[in-house]
Structures are given as C-alpha cells and as structure tokens.
Design an enzyme around this catalytic site. Structure first.
Site, short mmCIF file in Angstrom:
data_model
loop_
_atom_site.label_atom_id
_atom_site.label_comp_id
_atom_site.label_asym_id
_atom_site.label_seq_id
_atom_site.Cartn_x
_atom_site.Cartn_y
_atom_site.Cartn_z
N GLY A 126 0.55 -1.26 0.33
CA GLY A 126 0.04 0.02 0.21
C GLY A 126 0.90 1.24 0.19
O GLY A 126 1.04 1.78 1.08
N TYR A 127 1.50 1.64 -1.14
CA TYR A 127 2.52 2.54 -0.91
C TYR A 127 1.50 4.04 -1.94
O TYR A 127 1.33 4.90 -1.85
CB TYR A 127 3.86 2.48 -2.12
N SER A 128 1.18 3.64 -3.21
CA SER A 128 0.87 4.51 -3.91
C SER A 128 -0.53 5.39 -3.80
O SER A 128 -1.59 3.50 -3.09
CB SER A 128 0.43 3.84 -5.41
N GLU A 244 13.03 -3.97 -4.59
CA GLU A 244 11.80 -4.43 -5.42
C GLU A 244 12.41 -4.44 -6.95
O GLU A 244 11.98 -5.20 -8.20
CB GLU A 244 11.19 -3.30 -5.20
N ASN A 384 10.28 4.04 -15.13
CA ASN A 384 11.10 4.24 -15.94
C ASN A 384 12.42 5.79 -16.18
O ASN A 384 12.89 6.47 -15.71
CB ASN A 384 10.79 3.75 -17.39
N GLU A 385 11.19 6.52 -16.46
CA GLU A 385 11.84 7.98 -16.10
C GLU A 385 12.26 8.24 -15.76
O GLU A 385 13.23 8.97 -14.97
CB GLU A 385 10.78 8.72 -16.24
C1 LIG Z 1 0.76 -2.95 -12.72
C2 LIG Z 1 0.63 -2.00 -11.69
C3 LIG Z 1 1.02 -2.93 -10.73
C4 LIG Z 1 1.55 -1.65 -9.32
N1 LIG Z 1 1.04 -2.34 -8.79
C5 LIG Z 1 1.28 -1.64 -7.16
C6 LIG Z 1 1.10 -2.02 -6.11
O1 LIG Z 1 0.97 -3.26 -5.59
N2 LIG Z 1 0.94 -0.82 -5.29
C7 LIG Z 1 1.45 -0.21 -5.05
O2 LIG Z 1 1.61 0.89 -4.04
N3 LIG Z 1 1.35 0.57 -6.14
C8 LIG Z 1 1.68 0.11 -6.94
N4 LIG Z 1 1.62 0.52 -8.36
C9 LIG Z 1 1.93 1.75 -8.91
C10 LIG Z 1 2.93 2.03 -9.16
O3 LIG Z 1 4.25 1.83 -8.34
C11 LIG Z 1 3.06 3.85 -9.78
O4 LIG Z 1 1.90 3.24 -10.93
C12 LIG Z 1 4.13 4.53 -10.20
O5 LIG Z 1 5.28 4.65 -8.85
C13 LIG Z 1 4.33 5.67 -11.50
O6 LIG Z 1 2.60 6.55 -10.50
P1 LIG Z 1 1.51 7.06 -10.94
O7 LIG Z 1 1.06 6.17 -12.10
O8 LIG Z 1 0.26 7.74 -10.08
O9 LIG Z 1 2.28 7.93 -12.03
P2 LIG Z 1 2.58 9.55 -12.65
O10 LIG Z 1 3.32 9.77 -10.54
O11 LIG Z 1 1.30 9.94 -12.16
O12 LIG Z 1 2.89 9.49 -13.60
C14 LIG Z 1 3.41 9.94 -14.88
C15 LIG Z 1 3.56 10.23 -16.18
O13 LIG Z 1 4.46 11.24 -15.79
C16 LIG Z 1 6.16 11.04 -15.73
N5 LIG Z 1 6.65 11.42 -15.16
C17 LIG Z 1 6.04 11.66 -13.26
N6 LIG Z 1 6.90 12.58 -12.74
C18 LIG Z 1 8.65 12.62 -13.21
C19 LIG Z 1 9.45 12.84 -13.32
N7 LIG Z 1 9.86 13.86 -12.16
N8 LIG Z 1 10.29 13.14 -14.18
C20 LIG Z 1 10.30 12.79 -15.84
N9 LIG Z 1 8.86 12.09 -15.45
C21 LIG Z 1 8.09 11.69 -14.28
C22 LIG Z 1 6.29 9.22 -15.23
O14 LIG Z 1 7.57 9.02 -15.38
C23 LIG Z 1 4.96 8.64 -16.22
O15 LIG Z 1 5.33 8.67 -17.10
C24 LIG Z 1 1.45 -0.50 -9.59
C25 LIG Z 1 1.53 -0.06 -11.18
C26 LIG Z 1 0.88 -0.92 -12.08
C27 LIG Z 1 0.81 -0.34 -13.08
#
Ligand SMILES: Cc1cc2nc3c(=O)[nH]c(=O)nc-3n(C[C@H](O)[C@H](O)[C@H](O)COP(=O)(O)OP(=O)(O)OC[C@H]3O[C@@H](n4cnc5c(N)ncnc54)[C@H](O)[C@@H]3O)c2cc1C
Length: 398
Positions: A126-128, A244, A384-385
């Site tokens: 439960g991070y995101s 991770e 990856n960014e």
């Molecule tokens: C299938 C799946 C399973 C997951 N499972 C879990 C889980 O079990 N528990 C959990 O806690 N989370 C989970 N996650 C969440 C995951 O860690 C987040 O989706 C991830 O960290 C990206 O955050 P966001 O989706 O809010 O995108 P955002 O942070 O809103 O980013 C949107 C876009 O902007 C880019 N971006 C944002 N900030 C920057 C920056 N500073 N510089 C350059 N580019 C940037 C990102 O790379 C991305 O392309 C999961 C995600 C997926 C897709």
C-alpha cells in the site's frame, strides 16, 4: 568477473534442476498471465519451496535464507525460468520480509517471517495513491495515534492482488507538520481483515483483474504494527524499493521468451518463407538478443559486487529500465509475428461464455493480452523516467 561456472556451481545446477523436475507441480497451467491462475496455483510452488527451505534464498541464513552465493541465486532463477515456474510473489519475500528482518523488532520478526517463508500469508503493498505515484512523498493517507492504536484514513491505488491479501504494508502520514514531506511518513503493517478496509477491483485493458483501489476508513491498527520509528518510514520505503527494482529485470525469463519467439518466427510464414528468414524481423530479434546479453552482463556484475558485500543500490535502476524495455519489446515482436491471429481476444470468448476454441496456433492466443499486460512493467516499481532521474543523480552525479 569470472563467467565460467565452477564444478561446484555446475553440481548445484544439477541438484536444482533435478529438484524442480521432481517437485514442480505439473498440474499448474494457465496462460502464463498471473491473473489467469487461481490464488492456490499462485502460491503452490512457494509452499513446496517453503518446506524445502528454498523459498527465501536471498534472506540472511538466521532468518531462513539458503546462504547461496549470488551466482547460485542466479543459477536458481535461470533453472526456474527454464520451466516457466510460478515464483513466490514478491510482496512478502522481496519487499516486506527484508524490511521486517532489517528494521522490525523481535515480536514482528517472530509473527511475520514464518508466514512469508512458508507462503501461508499473502502480502500486498500500500504505497501509491491517486495523487502520489512518482511523487510518493506527497501521499495523504493519515495514521493518527489514538491510545494504543493508529486510526488510518485514506485511499491507496494499484494495490496488486490485494483481493487475496492477508496483510498489507502501508505508508501513512503520521506528522502532517514535518518540515519535509518525506519526514512525516510511517511504515505500518495492517491486517487486511481489519474493519474499514475495502478492496475494489480495477479492470485492466487486457481484461484481467490484478490491481485494486484500497480504501481505508477509520481502520484501527495496534501501535505495535509500526515498523521501526514513527515518521522514519521513508527510509524503510526506499530500502524496499531498491529490492523491488532489482527483481524486476527478469533476465532469465526473457532468455526463455526469446527462444520461444524464435520458434514462433520459424513457424509463421511471410511471403512463403518462415518469418525468421525475413531480414528485417531477424534483425529485430538479433538486436533484442544483443541487448539481453548486455543486460545479463550488467546483472552478473551487480551480483559480483553483491558477492563482495554491497547491497542493491542505484544500479538496480539500470536493471529495471533495460529489463522492462526488453520484456516489452519481446511482447511487441511476438504480436508482430503472430499477425492477425493475435487479434481475437481469448478473454472476450471466455467472458461471452463461448466454448469455441480461438482460431490460430496456441502460442498466438495470449499474445495480445500479454502485450497489453506488459505495458505495466515500465510504470510499476517506480516508472522508467523516474529511474533515469535516479541514475542521473546517484550514479552520474548530475
Ligand atoms: C500494474 C501495476 C501494478 C502496481 N502495483 C502496485 C502495488 O502493488 N502497490 C503500490 O503501492 N503501487 C503499485 N503500482 C503503482 C506504481 O508504483 C505507480 O503507478 C508508479 O509509481 C507511477 O505513478 P503514477 O501511476 O501515479 O504516475 P505519475 O507519477 O502520475 O506519472 C505519470 C507520468 O509522468 C512521468 N513523471 C512523473 N514525474 C516525473 C519526473 N519527476 N520526471 C520525469 N517524468 C515524470 C512518469 O514517468 C509517468 O510517465 C502499480 C502500478 C501498476 C501499473
């Protein structure tokens, strides 16, 4: 770095190969997509490994680890990839387990480590949150102290396989007035049966169900479930993320998938010739193999430095980026190879209650679903960014 396996390492490979041949449950089937498996199938191999003492190889021996060298662990993952084994889920084994044995107290170790080793307790992460993914430190879920409990309120999202979870580890804000957002966060273990937790499915583009929204409303959690110090959760959260990420590279599995892709491209025809003889397609497969070989060398270098006592550091970001790009290209080329047979969506047939077998060869059936599903790999574990930002700061010093 010596790339030859020693006679002892080769003997170890033989031992592992025989163990897998004799013990891997032959009745586990499915498309290879995780959410096509039953929860029991997902943990079946984990439970067998738990009994053998091989479910948490990377852990320190005192907590049930095998004491294998990094090279032995590499052999282990290669041998499992050979048979496409369904490995223990990472949430307990590679994420919260290392946090608990490194930062947890004795009672937490005693309570939680055995269930992670045996595969009996299912964990979720439960991070995101809807407004906190890449910028995780802006998370808003709160944990407010009330006597000997924390009362947690907020919403987490993308919680993978939380629909089956017994326990979850949650990042919560315990000091909203801290000078920096990273300073007021705590790492709390939560029994998923606690009243006030609601897990709602998120339906994915591939038709599958593997992620959820997790809502927490007045969830009362005993204070003894706090890991380490209050407000120091960011330190443990980052430690967990490095573990991770290094596990996401998936080199051994990609090697297996490249061999499969070659077989598919030999069977598929283009202009009356096997696709593998098409110059353009063969070039793309070769480039993929070259990139994979380079990634493998990087992984072996990381293992060698681990053998010299260094833990996973910012290099895990390199493995994460290259490993996931390769995984995605593999699914793109597979979809390209199967052509129009990739179009019928096997889940559509199943959802419509059809008993017809999809047209085309077996290997084509899941190629579209796998292609869509693997888009996730460049997002989860930190996009990856963001990994590129980490490399520029921590490795290149920019
Ligand atoms: C299938 C799946 C399973 C997951 N499972 C879990 C889980 O079990 N528990 C959990 O806690 N989370 C989970 N996650 C969440 C995951 O860690 C987040 O989706 C991830 O960290 C990206 O955050 P966001 O989706 O809010 O995108 P955002 O942070 O809103 O980013 C949107 C876009 O902007 C880019 N971006 C944002 N900030 C920057 C920056 N500073 N510089 C350059 N580019 C940037 C990102 O790379 C991305 O392309 C999961 C995600 C997926 C897709």
């Amino acid at each position: 770095m010596n790339l030859e396996f020693s006679p002892e390492e080769q003997a170890f490979r033989d031992e592992v190969r025989s163990f897998i041949a004799e013990n891997y449950p032959s009745d586990i089937s499915g498309s290879g997509l995780r959410d096509d498996l039953s929860p029991e199938d997902m943990v079946a191999w984990h439970k067998i490994l738990g009994k053998k003492g091989w479910s948490v190889p990377a852990w320190p021996v005192e907590y049930g680890g095998t004491g294998w060298t990094p090279t032995q662990r590499y052999i282990w993952s290669e041998e499992n990839a050979r048979v496409n084994a369904i490995m223990p889920l990472p949430f307990g084994v590679s994420m919260v387990g290392p946090v608990i044995y490194t930062f947890g107290n004795d009672a937490q170790k005693e309570q939680h480590l055995p269930g992670i080793r045996s595969g009996d307790v299912w964990w979720c992460q439960g991070y995101s949150e809807p407004g906190a993914g890449s910028d995780l430190a802006s998370l808003k879920t709160t944990a407010v102290r009330d006597g000997d409990h924390y009362v947690i309120n907020g919403q987490k999202t993308w919680t993978t396989l939380a629909q089956h979870a017994d326990w979850g580890f949650f990042l919560c804000r315990t000091d909203p007035d801290a000078a920096k957002p990273q300073e007021g966060i705590s790492f709390i273990l939560v029994d998923m049966k606690t009243p006030g937790i609601e897990v709602r499915p998120i339906k994915l583009i591939d038709g599958g169900y593997e992620v959820n929204e997790t809502w927490l409303t007045d969830v009362r959690v005993p204070v003894e479930n706090l890991v380490g110090e209050e407000n120091k959760g960011w330190t443990y959260a980052k430690f967990l993320l490095a573990h991770e990420r290094s596990g996401i590279a998936g080199v051994a599995r990609s090697k297996r998938a490249v061999s499969q892709l070659r077989e598919i491209a030999k069977a598929e025809m283009l202009d009356d010739k096997p696709l593998m003889q098409d110059f353009d397609f063969a070039r793309k497969v070769s480039q993929l193999e070259i990139d994979l070989a380079a990634l493998e060398m990087t992984e072996l270098r990381t293992l060698a430095s681990e053998q010299a006592g260094k833990g996973p550091g910012p290099e895990s970001s390199i493995l994460k980026i290259k490993g996931t790009e390769i995984q995605q290209r593999l699914t793109e080329l597979t979809l390209e190879a199967v052509g129009h047979y990739g179009t019928p969506y096997y889940r559509d047939l199943a959802d419509a209650g059809s008993n017809e077998y999809p047209i085309g060869p077996d290997y084509a059936q899941h190629s579209a679903a796998t292609y869509f599903n693997m888009r996730k790999t460049s997002i989860y574990g930190g996009s990856n960014e963001i990994q590129r930002n980490i490399i520029s700061k921590m490795i290149l010093g920019l």
